[in-house]
Design a protein around this motif. Structure first.
Motif, PDB file in Angstrom:
ATOM      1  N   VAL A  21       0.849  -1.184   0.000  1.00 30.73           N
ATOM      2  CA  VAL A  21       0.000   0.000   0.000  1.00 30.73           C
ATOM      3  C   VAL A  21       0.887   1.236   0.000  1.00 30.73           C
ATOM      4  CG1 VAL A  21      -1.769   1.290   1.261  1.00 30.73           C
ATOM      5  CG2 VAL A  21      -1.842  -1.212   1.205  1.00 30.73           C
ATOM      6  N   GLN A  22       0.502   2.241  -0.807  1.00 30.71           N
ATOM      7  CA  GLN A  22       1.232   3.498  -0.819  1.00 30.71           C
ATOM      8  C   GLN A  22       0.237   4.645  -0.929  1.00 30.71           C
ATOM      9  OE1 GLN A  22       2.358   2.998  -5.585  1.00 30.71           O
ATOM     10  NE2 GLN A  22       3.883   3.733  -4.178  1.00 30.71           N
ATOM     11  N   MET A  23       0.643   5.804  -0.372  1.00 28.68           N
ATOM     12  CA  MET A  23      -0.159   7.008  -0.495  1.00 28.68           C
ATOM     13  C   MET A  23       0.316   7.778  -1.717  1.00 28.68           C
ATOM     14  SD  MET A  23      -2.373   7.015   1.988  1.00 28.68           S
ATOM     15  CE  MET A  23      -2.947   8.713   1.961  1.00 28.68           C
ATOM     16  N   VAL A  24      -0.639   8.201  -2.543  1.00 30.26           N
ATOM     17  CA  VAL A  24      -0.277   8.968  -3.735  1.00 30.26           C
ATOM     18  C   VAL A  24      -1.184  10.179  -3.835  1.00 30.26           C
ATOM     19  CG1 VAL A  24       0.509   6.911  -4.981  1.00 30.26           C
ATOM     20  CG2 VAL A  24      -1.845   7.686  -5.270  1.00 30.26           C
ATOM     21  N   PRO A  25      -0.691  11.265  -4.432  1.00 30.28           N
ATOM     22  CA  PRO A  25      -1.572  12.423  -4.671  1.00 30.28           C
ATOM     23  C   PRO A  25      -2.650  12.060  -5.677  1.00 30.28           C
ATOM     24  CG  PRO A  25       0.553  12.717  -5.750  1.00 30.28           C
ATOM     25  CD  PRO A  25       0.684  11.499  -4.897  1.00 30.28           C
ATOM     26  N   LEU A  26      -3.753  12.800  -5.634  1.00 26.91           N
ATOM     27  CA  LEU A  26      -4.877  12.496  -6.522  1.00 26.91           C
ATOM     28  C   LEU A  26      -4.456  12.460  -7.977  1.00 26.91           C
ATOM     29  CD1 LEU A  26      -7.804  14.584  -5.000  1.00 26.91           C
ATOM     30  CD2 LEU A  26      -7.482  12.116  -4.897  1.00 26.91           C
ATOM     31  N   ARG A  27      -3.523  13.333  -8.376  1.00 21.46           N
ATOM     32  CA  ARG A  27      -3.107  13.411  -9.773  1.00 21.46           C
ATOM     33  C   ARG A  27      -2.511  12.094 -10.254  1.00 21.46           C
ATOM     34  NH1 ARG A  27      -2.406  13.094 -14.131  1.00 21.46           N
ATOM     35  NH2 ARG A  27      -1.684  14.546 -15.734  1.00 21.46           N
ATOM     36  N   SER A  28      -2.000  11.268  -9.330  1.00 20.88           N
ATOM     37  CA  SER A  28      -1.369   9.998  -9.705  1.00 20.88           C
ATOM     38  C   SER A  28      -2.255   8.794  -9.421  1.00 20.88           C
ATOM     39  CB  SER A  28      -0.037   9.842  -8.953  1.00 20.88           C
ATOM     40  OG  SER A  28       0.838  10.921  -9.227  1.00 20.88           O
ATOM     41  N   ALA A  29      -3.504   9.029  -9.064  1.00 23.22           N
ATOM     42  CA  ALA A  29      -4.365   7.931  -8.596  1.00 23.22           C
ATOM     43  C   ALA A  29      -5.222   7.311  -9.687  1.00 23.22           C
ATOM     44  CB  ALA A  29      -5.277   8.434  -7.477  1.00 23.22           C
ATOM     45  N   ARG A 153     -11.713   0.512  -8.294  1.00 26.05           N
ATOM     46  CA  ARG A 153     -10.797   1.104  -9.260  1.00 26.05           C
ATOM     47  C   ARG A 153     -11.107   2.599  -9.343  1.00 26.05           C
ATOM     48  NH1 ARG A 153      -7.631   0.292 -13.779  1.00 26.05           N
ATOM     49  NH2 ARG A 153      -8.100   1.592 -15.583  1.00 26.05           N
ATOM     50  N   LEU A 154     -10.057   3.417  -9.286  1.00 24.41           N
ATOM     51  CA  LEU A 154     -10.239   4.854  -9.249  1.00 24.41           C
ATOM     52  C   LEU A 154     -10.373   5.410 -10.668  1.00 24.41           C
ATOM     53  CD1 LEU A 154      -7.815   5.691  -6.331  1.00 24.41           C
ATOM     54  CD2 LEU A 154     -10.297   5.942  -6.337  1.00 24.41           C
ATOM     55  N   THR A 155     -11.607   5.441 -11.129  1.00 27.07           N
ATOM     56  CA  THR A 155     -11.945   6.068 -12.399  1.00 27.07           C
ATOM     57  C   THR A 155     -11.852   7.583 -12.232  1.00 27.07           C
ATOM     58  OG1 THR A 155     -14.270   6.182 -11.797  1.00 27.07           O
ATOM     59  CG2 THR A 155     -13.531   4.170 -12.926  1.00 27.07           C
ATOM     60  N   PRO A 156     -11.850   8.348 -13.333  1.00 24.31           N
ATOM     61  CA  PRO A 156     -11.841   9.810 -13.184  1.00 24.31           C
ATOM     62  C   PRO A 156     -12.977  10.327 -12.303  1.00 24.31           C
ATOM     63  CG  PRO A 156     -11.290   9.233 -15.431  1.00 24.31           C
ATOM     64  CD  PRO A 156     -11.648   7.944 -14.738  1.00 24.31           C
ATOM     65  N   ALA A 157     -14.174   9.733 -12.424  1.00 24.70           N
ATOM     66  CA  ALA A 157     -15.293  10.181 -11.593  1.00 24.70           C
ATOM     67  C   ALA A 157     -15.028   9.903 -10.118  1.00 24.70           C
ATOM     68  CB  ALA A 157     -16.583   9.488 -12.037  1.00 24.70           C
ATOM     69  N   ARG A 158     -14.406   8.776  -9.810  1.00 23.35           N
ATOM     70  CA  ARG A 158     -14.120   8.451  -8.403  1.00 23.35           C
ATOM     71  C   ARG A 158     -12.974   9.295  -7.854  1.00 23.35           C
ATOM     72  NH1 ARG A 158     -14.996   1.943  -9.284  1.00 23.35           N
ATOM     73  NH2 ARG A 158     -17.263   1.975  -8.979  1.00 23.35           N
ATOM     74  N   VAL A 159     -12.015   9.663  -8.698  1.00 29.13           N
ATOM     75  CA  VAL A 159     -10.962  10.575  -8.243  1.00 29.13           C
ATOM     76  C   VAL A 159     -11.578  11.936  -7.929  1.00 29.13           C
ATOM     77  CG1 VAL A 159      -8.863  11.793  -8.927  1.00 29.13           C
ATOM     78  CG2 VAL A 159      -9.101   9.360  -9.433  1.00 29.13           C
ATOM     79  N   ALA A 160     -12.485  12.389  -8.782  1.00 26.75           N
ATOM     80  CA  ALA A 160     -13.179  13.649  -8.506  1.00 26.75           C
ATOM     81  C   ALA A 160     -13.963  13.562  -7.199  1.00 26.75           C
ATOM     82  CB  ALA A 160     -14.119  13.990  -9.667  1.00 26.75           C
ATOM     83  N   LEU A 161     -14.597  12.416  -6.954  1.00 24.61           N
ATOM     84  CA  LEU A 161     -15.349  12.232  -5.716  1.00 24.61           C
ATOM     85  C   LEU A 161     -14.416  12.237  -4.514  1.00 24.61           C
ATOM     86  CD1 LEU A 161     -17.960  11.695  -4.241  1.00 24.61           C
ATOM     87  CD2 LEU A 161     -17.777   9.279  -4.854  1.00 24.61           C
TER      88      LEU A 161
END
Length: 389
Positions: A21-29, A153-161
């Motif tokens: 597990v790693q923490m990443v900024p939203l831009r890389s998710a 899975r982090l789709t663009p909509a889920r990253v926005a959420l």
């Protein structure tokens, strides 16, 4: 050595390394798999607000409004995002309001600007104001509510959420590093001259794309020729991969050296899956490296990846829908069948060309119809369908 599809998935998953597990900024998710639940740090909307431009008022004051008999209200101010109206709306009063602006105290409804006529210090309504155009505080989600679940899975909509929940970083599973290698003297890279009996290396590029869609780090290796020495040398060059996918060389032919190498020098978890297409698939290990041998036929290779390999790599189950069959689908006595199919009008239809070498069928077909061992489906029956998009 023969296993069912679900057994093949479980055996492959058991050989994979524990996910880090790693923490990443939203831009890389984007495209990654969420490793833990995400809860909301704030409510959304953060205040009760307007869903459109218009006026905020009391619904009871506007119930008789019509184009022939407009209702007049007195304007006492305005409310916009960042500058809310601080007073209270009383009987016969209205506040001009804009989309996303907080609803003033005393108001409970909105009338859109299209239904208004300015009248000096007042405004005339051609229809009643509607409480349905009010967005209530926390109507989307409330602070502390779990909104995104681990494994998604982090789709663009889920990253926005995730951003709307208040998270600048998210925990993801570190992508698995998956090496892809085609085998066979007949395999030629696209763009090179093609001789008699040769084929372009389509499997590898399809697999790399599917791996990247699944959130994996894909490493494309050069194709290995048909010789034990060349294959062993190619395998020795696979460094740092979590798993190796090979294409070809796992069937019953004289030159199926992937099978021979794993049997003689490695280990074999299974050889052959009770499915069509894709029966001659193989799972084993070579010097600590998990190796999944996909069939050489392009349709078989990509279907096996979709129904066995991808769920194991992502930890997400194969998702199926129940749809009505628009054509019959035959079954097999000893195998689960995955027939290519098209979707029309809420029904699923046999694509027609089901040969394992008809790669165009996977490009055109939208789904796989799953017919269990010994089963079949007639027109009108409900069937399990796996979407390929």
């Amino acid at each position: 050595m023969f296993v069912r599809v679900d057994e093949a998935r479980a055996l492959l998953a058991a050989l994979l390394p524990e996910r880090q597990v790693q923490m990443v900024p939203l831009r890389s998710a984007y495209g990654r798999s969420l490793a833990a639940d995400l809860t909301a740090k704030v409510s959304h909307p953060s205040a009760t607000e307007s869903a459109l431009d218009g006026i905020a008022c009391r619904e009871a004051d506007t119930l008789t409004a019509s184009p022939d008999a407009p209702v007049r209200l007195r304007l006492v101010g305005e409310s916009r995002a960042g500058a809310a109206f601080t007073g209270e709306v009383g009987a016969g009063e209205a506040v001009r309001i804009y989309t996303g602006a907080p609803l003033p105290v005393g108001a409970d409804a909105i009338c859109p600007v299209e239904q208004l006529q300015d009248d000096g210090e007042g405004v005339r309504l051609r229809r009643p104001a509607s409480p349905g155009d009010v967005r209530h505080e926390g109507g989307d989600f409330r602070a502390g509510e779990t909104v995104l679940m681990a494994g998604m899975r982090l789709t663009p909509a889920r990253v926005a959420l995730a951003a709307a929940l208040g998270h600048a970083e998210v925990p993801i599973f570190k992508p698995l590093k998956v090496a892809v290698m085609s085998t066979g003297d007949e395999v030629v890279e696209p763009g090179q001259p093609l001789g008699a009996g040769q084929v372009y290396n389509s499997n590898a590029y399809g697999l790399v794309g599917m791996l990247e869609e699944a959130g994996c780090e894909a490493v494309l290796l050069p194709a290995a020729p048909d010789s034990p020495e060349a294959l062993e040398q190619a395998l020795a060059s696979v460094g740092g991969a979590d798993v190796l996918l090979t294409s070809g060389g796992v069937s019953m032919g004289k030159y199926d050296f992937v099978r021979d190498l794993l049997v003689q020098q490695g280990k074999v978890s299974f050889w052959k899956v009770r499915m069509r297409p894709g029966g001659p698939a193989m799972l084993g290990g070579w010097k600590g490296l998990p190796v999944f041998g996909l069939p050489g036929n392009p349709v078989s290779s990509l279907v096996v990846f979709h129904v066995i390999v991808r769920p194991a790599l992502t930890g997400q189950p194969l998702t199926t829908l129940r749809l009505r069959a628009g054509t019959p689908f035959r079954g097999l006595s000893d195998k689960t069948a995955f027939w290519r199919a098209s979707l029309r009008g809420g029904e699923v239809f046999d694509y027609g060309k089901q040969g394992s070498g008809v790669l165009r069928s996977l490009s055109d077909a939208e789904a796989l119809v799953v017919i269990p061992e010994g089963g079949s489906a007639q027109v009108g029956d409900e069937v399990d369908v796996v979407l390929m998009g």
